[in-house]
Design a protein around this motif. Structure first.
Motif, mmCIF file in Angstrom:
data_model
loop_
_atom_site.group_PDB
_atom_site.id
_atom_site.type_symbol
_atom_site.label_atom_id
_atom_site.label_comp_id
_atom_site.label_asym_id
_atom_site.label_seq_id
_atom_site.Cartn_x
_atom_site.Cartn_y
_atom_site.Cartn_z
ATOM 1 N N TYR A 13 0.848 -1.186 0.000
ATOM 2 C CA TYR A 13 0.000 0.000 0.000
ATOM 3 C C TYR A 13 0.886 1.240 0.000
ATOM 4 O O TYR A 13 1.776 1.369 0.843
ATOM 5 C CB TYR A 13 -0.916 0.020 1.223
ATOM 6 C CG TYR A 13 -2.114 -0.863 1.061
ATOM 7 C CD1 TYR A 13 -3.198 -0.464 0.288
ATOM 8 C CD2 TYR A 13 -2.172 -2.102 1.671
ATOM 9 C CE1 TYR A 13 -4.296 -1.277 0.125
ATOM 10 C CE2 TYR A 13 -3.273 -2.922 1.520
ATOM 11 C CZ TYR A 13 -4.329 -2.505 0.746
ATOM 12 O OH TYR A 13 -5.418 -3.308 0.582
ATOM 13 N N GLU A 15 -0.268 4.423 0.439
ATOM 14 C CA GLU A 15 -0.743 5.380 1.430
ATOM 15 C C GLU A 15 -0.538 4.907 2.873
ATOM 16 O O GLU A 15 -0.611 5.700 3.793
ATOM 17 C CB GLU A 15 -2.225 5.713 1.192
ATOM 18 C CG GLU A 15 -3.170 4.549 1.390
ATOM 19 C CD GLU A 15 -3.397 3.678 0.171
ATOM 20 O OE1 GLU A 15 -4.287 2.832 0.238
ATOM 21 O OE2 GLU A 15 -2.690 3.838 -0.834
ATOM 22 N N GLN A 16 -0.286 3.638 3.086
ATOM 23 C CA GLN A 16 -0.048 3.064 4.417
ATOM 24 C C GLN A 16 1.353 2.459 4.432
ATOM 25 O O GLN A 16 1.532 1.308 4.060
ATOM 26 C CB GLN A 16 -1.090 1.986 4.736
ATOM 27 C CG GLN A 16 -2.522 2.443 4.692
ATOM 28 C CD GLN A 16 -2.860 3.372 5.851
ATOM 29 O OE1 GLN A 16 -2.235 3.339 6.897
ATOM 30 N NE2 GLN A 16 -3.843 4.216 5.627
ATOM 31 N N GLN A 121 -10.776 -4.419 -0.276
ATOM 32 C CA GLN A 121 -10.555 -3.042 0.161
ATOM 33 C C GLN A 121 -10.547 -3.035 1.688
ATOM 34 O O GLN A 121 -11.566 -3.301 2.326
ATOM 35 C CB GLN A 121 -11.629 -2.106 -0.368
ATOM 36 C CG GLN A 121 -11.383 -0.667 0.028
ATOM 37 C CD GLN A 121 -12.412 0.276 -0.537
ATOM 38 O OE1 GLN A 121 -13.541 -0.115 -0.823
ATOM 39 N NE2 GLN A 121 -12.034 1.530 -0.696
ATOM 40 N N GLU A 127 -9.709 4.743 7.896
ATOM 41 C CA GLU A 127 -9.547 5.246 6.533
ATOM 42 C C GLU A 127 -9.629 4.087 5.559
ATOM 43 O O GLU A 127 -9.049 3.025 5.789
ATOM 44 C CB GLU A 127 -8.188 5.942 6.368
ATOM 45 C CG GLU A 127 -7.987 7.163 7.225
ATOM 46 C CD GLU A 127 -8.822 8.347 6.778
ATOM 47 O OE1 GLU A 127 -9.041 8.492 5.555
ATOM 48 O OE2 GLU A 127 -9.279 9.104 7.645
ATOM 49 N N TRP A 128 -10.330 4.291 4.444
ATOM 50 C CA TRP A 128 -10.412 3.258 3.412
ATOM 51 C C TRP A 128 -9.148 3.251 2.575
ATOM 52 O O TRP A 128 -8.647 4.292 2.174
ATOM 53 C CB TRP A 128 -11.622 3.498 2.512
ATOM 54 C CG TRP A 128 -12.908 3.297 3.224
ATOM 55 C CD1 TRP A 128 -13.717 4.262 3.730
ATOM 56 C CD2 TRP A 128 -13.513 2.054 3.546
ATOM 57 N NE1 TRP A 128 -14.804 3.691 4.339
ATOM 58 C CE2 TRP A 128 -14.705 2.334 4.243
ATOM 59 C CE3 TRP A 128 -13.176 0.729 3.322
ATOM 60 C CZ2 TRP A 128 -15.560 1.344 4.703
ATOM 61 C CZ3 TRP A 128 -14.026 -0.257 3.779
ATOM 62 C CH2 TRP A 128 -15.196 0.049 4.460
ATOM 63 N N THR A 129 -8.643 2.068 2.292
ATOM 64 C CA THR A 129 -7.485 1.940 1.412
ATOM 65 C C THR A 129 -7.968 1.786 -0.018
ATOM 66 O O THR A 129 -9.170 1.633 -0.272
ATOM 67 C CB THR A 129 -6.635 0.707 1.777
ATOM 68 O OG1 THR A 129 -7.426 -0.471 1.598
ATOM 69 C CG2 THR A 129 -6.117 0.797 3.196
ATOM 70 N N GLU A 130 -7.029 1.770 -0.928
ATOM 71 C CA GLU A 130 -7.351 1.541 -2.329
ATOM 72 C C GLU A 130 -7.775 0.086 -2.520
ATOM 73 O O GLU A 130 -7.303 -0.802 -1.820
ATOM 74 C CB GLU A 130 -6.113 1.848 -3.174
ATOM 75 C CG GLU A 130 -6.389 1.928 -4.633
ATOM 76 C CD GLU A 130 -5.203 2.466 -5.417
ATOM 77 O OE1 GLU A 130 -5.227 2.306 -6.645
ATOM 78 O OE2 GLU A 130 -4.280 3.026 -4.811
#
Length: 171
Positions: A13, A15-16, A121, A127-130
């Motif tokens: 990921y 964003e994470q 997902q 927070e939702w991931t891609e």
């Protein structure tokens, strides 16, 4: 256009930081608490979704039935996800260098299970991931035993991707 992952591959990921996920262990299996009436005439299969935290901070992890979509066969029909027999990840604090695995049971027409797409997902720290997609399938035991359509396994998407990666690694 993004390429789908092959079942068994890890997906990092962006964003994470340090978080990665994979779909793996796709196989035919009967559910532990019995079949659901809605899956009558369908073949059950099991797969795993594993999340690994290789970062330096812990994160809250959530993975339920509404966050997974399974499509089977050439037409991409929806598979039945047996939420009663599945083991999800609900509100789990995933610390660094640890993994959490969800074991999921689903069902679909036997002939369609050789080709499937599984989309996942996660929800991490509210927070939702891609969404990411894995392509693969379950080998048909009867076709392998009887020798019927021996080219089916060779022509599968997973086999083509594996062969491509093997050729790239050799060169």
């Amino acid at each position: 256009m993004r390429e789908p992952n092959v079942v068994g591959d890890w997906q990092e990921y962006d964003e994470q930081a340090g978080l990665r996920v994979r779909v793996h262990g796709v196989e035919k299996a009967e559910p532990p608490r019995g079949r659901d009436d809605a899956a009558d005439e369908l073949t059950y299969f099991r797969f795993r979704v594993t999340v690994e935290n290789r970062g330096i901070e812990h994160c809250g992890l959530h993975l339920e039935d509404g966050q997974i979509d399974i499509r089977v066969g050439a037409d991409g029909e929806s598979a039945f996800l047996d939420w009663r027999n599945s083991q999800f990840i609900e509100g789990f604090d995933l610390y660094p260098l640890r993994r959490a695995t969800a074991v999921l049971f689903a069902a679909g027409p036997d002939a369609a299970l050789r080709r499937m797409d599984i989309q996942v997902q996660l929800k991490v720290d509210e927070e939702w991931t891609e969404r990411y997609l894995w392509a693969g399938g379950v080998e048909n035991d009867r076709a392998v035993e009887a020798g019927a359509r021996p080219d089916a396994a060779r022509d599968s998407l997973a086999c083509q991707v594996t062969n491509f990666l093997r050729r790239e690694a050799e060169s």
